[in-house]
Design a protein around this motif. Structure first.
Motif, PDB file in Angstrom:
ATOM      1  N   LEU A 211     -16.985 -11.766 -20.859  1.00 25.04           N
ATOM      2  CA  LEU A 211     -18.011 -12.036 -21.868  1.00 25.04           C
ATOM      3  C   LEU A 211     -17.932 -11.023 -23.005  1.00 25.04           C
ATOM      4  CD1 LEU A 211     -21.077 -12.987 -19.614  1.00 25.04           C
ATOM      5  CD2 LEU A 211     -19.419 -14.500 -20.717  1.00 25.04           C
ATOM      6  N   ASN A 212     -17.599  -9.792 -22.680  1.00 27.38           N
ATOM      7  CA  ASN A 212     -17.437  -8.771 -23.724  1.00 27.38           C
ATOM      8  C   ASN A 212     -16.260  -9.096 -24.643  1.00 27.38           C
ATOM      9  OD1 ASN A 212     -19.606  -7.112 -23.070  1.00 27.38           O
ATOM     10  ND2 ASN A 212     -18.429  -5.926 -21.572  1.00 27.38           N
ATOM     11  N   VAL A 213     -15.173  -9.604 -24.066  1.00 27.93           N
ATOM     12  CA  VAL A 213     -14.014 -10.000 -24.870  1.00 27.93           C
ATOM     13  C   VAL A 213     -14.400 -11.111 -25.838  1.00 27.93           C
ATOM     14  CG1 VAL A 213     -11.809 -11.242 -24.757  1.00 27.93           C
ATOM     15  CG2 VAL A 213     -12.191  -9.240 -23.321  1.00 27.93           C
ATOM     16  N   MET A 214     -15.155 -12.088 -25.336  1.00 30.11           N
ATOM     17  CA  MET A 214     -15.596 -13.186 -26.202  1.00 30.11           C
ATOM     18  C   MET A 214     -16.440 -12.663 -27.354  1.00 30.11           C
ATOM     19  SD  MET A 214     -16.559 -16.249 -23.563  1.00 30.11           S
ATOM     20  CE  MET A 214     -15.331 -16.945 -22.445  1.00 30.11           C
ATOM     21  N   SER A 215     -17.337 -11.740 -27.040  1.00 24.42           N
ATOM     22  CA  SER A 215     -18.186 -11.160 -28.077  1.00 24.42           C
ATOM     23  C   SER A 215     -17.353 -10.360 -29.081  1.00 24.42           C
ATOM     24  CB  SER A 215     -19.243 -10.262 -27.429  1.00 24.42           C
ATOM     25  OG  SER A 215     -20.028  -9.630 -28.401  1.00 24.42           O
ATOM     26  N   ASP A 216     -16.415  -9.558 -28.580  1.00 24.97           N
ATOM     27  CA  ASP A 216     -15.565  -8.752 -29.460  1.00 24.97           C
ATOM     28  C   ASP A 216     -14.705  -9.633 -30.371  1.00 24.97           C
ATOM     29  OD1 ASP A 216     -16.595  -6.501 -28.299  1.00 24.97           O
ATOM     30  OD2 ASP A 216     -14.888  -6.144 -26.961  1.00 24.97           O
ATOM     31  N   CYS A 217     -14.349 -10.826 -29.881  1.00 25.24           N
ATOM     32  CA  CYS A 217     -13.529 -11.759 -30.676  1.00 25.24           C
ATOM     33  C   CYS A 217     -14.376 -12.690 -31.546  1.00 25.24           C
ATOM     34  CB  CYS A 217     -12.631 -12.578 -29.749  1.00 25.24           C
ATOM     35  SG  CYS A 217     -11.334 -11.615 -28.946  1.00 25.24           S
ATOM     36  N   LYS A 218     -15.671 -12.372 -31.646  1.00 27.88           N
ATOM     37  CA  LYS A 218     -16.594 -13.104 -32.528  1.00 27.88           C
ATOM     38  C   LYS A 218     -16.796 -14.558 -32.097  1.00 27.88           C
ATOM     39  CE  LYS A 218     -15.076 -10.276 -36.421  1.00 27.88           C
ATOM     40  NZ  LYS A 218     -14.438 -10.251 -37.745  1.00 27.88           N
ATOM     41  N   LEU A 219     -16.741 -14.797 -30.785  1.00 28.36           N
ATOM     42  CA  LEU A 219     -17.040 -16.135 -30.272  1.00 28.36           C
ATOM     43  C   LEU A 219     -18.520 -16.206 -29.927  1.00 28.36           C
ATOM     44  CD1 LEU A 219     -14.066 -16.882 -27.832  1.00 28.36           C
ATOM     45  CD2 LEU A 219     -14.147 -17.045 -30.323  1.00 28.36           C
ATOM     46  N   ASN A 220     -19.127 -17.342 -30.237  1.00 32.32           N
ATOM     47  CA  ASN A 220     -20.529 -17.573 -29.878  1.00 32.32           C
ATOM     48  C   ASN A 220     -20.554 -18.432 -28.625  1.00 32.32           C
ATOM     49  OD1 ASN A 220     -23.333 -17.852 -29.913  1.00 32.32           O
ATOM     50  ND2 ASN A 220     -23.227 -19.687 -31.197  1.00 32.32           N
ATOM     51  N   LEU A 221     -21.045 -17.861 -27.535  1.00 33.70           N
ATOM     52  CA  LEU A 221     -21.106 -18.574 -26.261  1.00 33.70           C
ATOM     53  C   LEU A 221     -22.302 -19.520 -26.283  1.00 33.70           C
ATOM     54  CD1 LEU A 221     -19.777 -18.503 -23.333  1.00 33.70           C
ATOM     55  CD2 LEU A 221     -21.673 -17.012 -22.731  1.00 33.70           C
ATOM     56  N   THR A 222     -22.055 -20.830 -26.286  1.00 32.69           N
ATOM     57  CA  THR A 222     -23.147 -21.804 -26.354  1.00 32.69           C
ATOM     58  C   THR A 222     -23.525 -22.365 -24.993  1.00 32.69           C
ATOM     59  OG1 THR A 222     -21.600 -23.618 -26.803  1.00 32.69           O
ATOM     60  CG2 THR A 222     -22.538 -22.465 -28.707  1.00 32.69           C
ATOM     61  N   LYS A 223     -22.636 -22.236 -24.005  1.00 29.35           N
ATOM     62  CA  LYS A 223     -22.953 -22.703 -22.658  1.00 29.35           C
ATOM     63  C   LYS A 223     -22.000 -22.052 -21.668  1.00 29.35           C
ATOM     64  CE  LYS A 223     -21.439 -26.412 -20.905  1.00 29.35           C
ATOM     65  NZ  LYS A 223     -20.877 -25.744 -19.715  1.00 29.35           N
ATOM     66  N   ILE A 224     -22.552 -21.644 -20.517  1.00 32.33           N
ATOM     67  CA  ILE A 224     -21.708 -21.188 -19.405  1.00 32.33           C
ATOM     68  C   ILE A 224     -22.304 -21.742 -18.120  1.00 32.33           C
ATOM     69  CG2 ILE A 224     -22.940 -18.973 -19.261  1.00 32.33           C
ATOM     70  CD1 ILE A 224     -20.266 -17.769 -18.201  1.00 32.33           C
ATOM     71  N   GLN A 225     -21.463 -22.303 -17.287  1.00 33.76           N
ATOM     72  CA  GLN A 225     -21.912 -22.911 -16.038  1.00 33.76           C
ATOM     73  C   GLN A 225     -20.870 -22.657 -14.953  1.00 33.76           C
ATOM     74  OE1 GLN A 225     -24.898 -24.846 -15.888  1.00 33.76           O
ATOM     75  NE2 GLN A 225     -24.650 -24.751 -13.677  1.00 33.76           N
ATOM     76  N   SER A 226     -21.318 -22.227 -13.789  1.00 27.63           N
ATOM     77  CA  SER A 226     -20.388 -22.016 -12.684  1.00 27.63           C
ATOM     78  C   SER A 226     -20.381 -23.231 -11.767  1.00 27.63           C
ATOM     79  CB  SER A 226     -20.763 -20.764 -11.890  1.00 27.63           C
ATOM     80  OG  SER A 226     -22.048 -20.900 -11.320  1.00 27.63           O
ATOM     81  N   LEU A 227     -19.238 -23.476 -11.173  1.00 31.07           N
ATOM     82  CA  LEU A 227     -19.074 -24.580 -10.237  1.00 31.07           C
ATOM     83  C   LEU A 227     -18.229 -24.074  -9.067  1.00 31.07           C
ATOM     84  CD1 LEU A 227     -19.791 -27.654 -10.125  1.00 31.07           C
ATOM     85  CD2 LEU A 227     -17.481 -28.100 -10.902  1.00 31.07           C
ATOM     86  N   PRO A 228     -18.730 -24.207  -7.833  1.00 35.42           N
ATOM     87  CA  PRO A 228     -17.963 -23.678  -6.700  1.00 35.42           C
ATOM     88  C   PRO A 228     -16.648 -24.406  -6.503  1.00 35.42           C
ATOM     89  CG  PRO A 228     -19.871 -24.932  -5.943  1.00 35.42           C
ATOM     90  CD  PRO A 228     -19.995 -24.803  -7.420  1.00 35.42           C
TER      91      PRO A 228
END
Length: 275
Positions: A211-228
């Protein structure tokens, strides 16, 4: 040339409405009563593209549909947002007092629960599709049964709206994705949204680092969902949607995630159309 589009549901459904709004060229509709049938239509070549609901502003993401796209190696090539207006409809001449059962898709029922709670004596019956329920009421002349569906469905199947706009949240939107077997190659300057899947080593801080990499690369996280991962107990896949201003920022994030993640897959790179 006519493009064949698979939809979940029948003509008059919200999926059908998306087709009418998204596609400008001549299209032919392949009606599918389940998302699995929709996928089969695409994989078999019966249809060229498909429209699939992926998340709702009230009920949240439809995770099984992300899994279907992933499992069958399909590509998200676009998206469309549709404002959802739910209406209670029945055969002409009936009133709300005459209704004993309401049939509709479970998502539609969920979106209208505040209204439905006013009528505790009405039985709620989950069905495969909103418009198909409306059509069946007309074809079989079912009295005492109402459907929750779009205004288009009421007009198409000659039903009377006995309670309009019954959705709990008036600003209720569903996001649909357009999927194909082959990826669509947009110019990079037009791509500003992506859907990805990744798997991480089960150790402390691994997700936070990504998540830090995404933030550092200026990406806006609009959804995150885990699936087993069914075959690996306590292991999870993460489905993530991101938006960005410059494609090179996303490309940089991809190269870093390829190193950090045990597995990375891009489900689609396309144009953000969120209103």
């Amino acid at each position: 040339m006519t493009t064949k589009i698979a939809i979940q549901g029948i003509k008059g459904s919200f999926h059908h409405q998306v087709v009418k709004e998204y596609f400008s060229e001549n299209v032919e509709i392949d009606e599918c009563l389940s998302f699995e049938e929709l996928i089969d239509s695409l994989l078999s070549g019966k249809s060229d593209q498909a429209v699939m609901a992926i998340e709702n502003s009230i009920a949240g993401p439809i995770i099984p549909n992300y899994a279907l796209i992933d499992k069958n190696n399909l590509h998200i090539i676009g998206e469309h947002y549709l404002s959802i207006h739910q209406n209670l409809m029945a055969l002409k001449g009936q009133k709300i007092e005459d209704i004993k059962e309401v049939h509709s898709h479970p998502m539609a029922i969920l979106q209208c629960m505040d209204f439905l709670k006013q009528y505790p004596n009405i039985k709620l019956v989950e069905d495969k599709d909103t418009a198909e329920t409306a059509r069946r009421i007309q074809e079989k002349q079912l009295t005492g049964i109402a459907a929750i569906a779009s205004k288009t469905a009421s007009e198409m199947y000659d039903l009377e709206i006995i309670a309009p706009e019954i959705q709990t949240i008036k600003n209720n939107m569903t996001r649909f994705v357009i999927i194909k077997k082959q990826n669509s190659f947009l110019p990079e300057n037009e791509i500003n949204r992506a859907s990805i899947k990744f798997e991480l080593d089960h150790k402390r801080g691994s997700l936070a680092a990504v998540l830090n990499v995404m933030s550092d690369c200026k990406l806006n996280l609009t959804k995150i969902q885990s699936l087993p991962k069914i075959e690996t107990p306590w292991k999870y896949s993460f489905f993530v949607d991101v938006t960005f201003e410059k494609y090179e920022d996303f490309a940089k994030a991809k190269s870093l995630l390829n190193i950090m993640a045990e597995y990375l897959k891009v489900l689609g790179e396309y144009k953000n159309t969120k209103p």
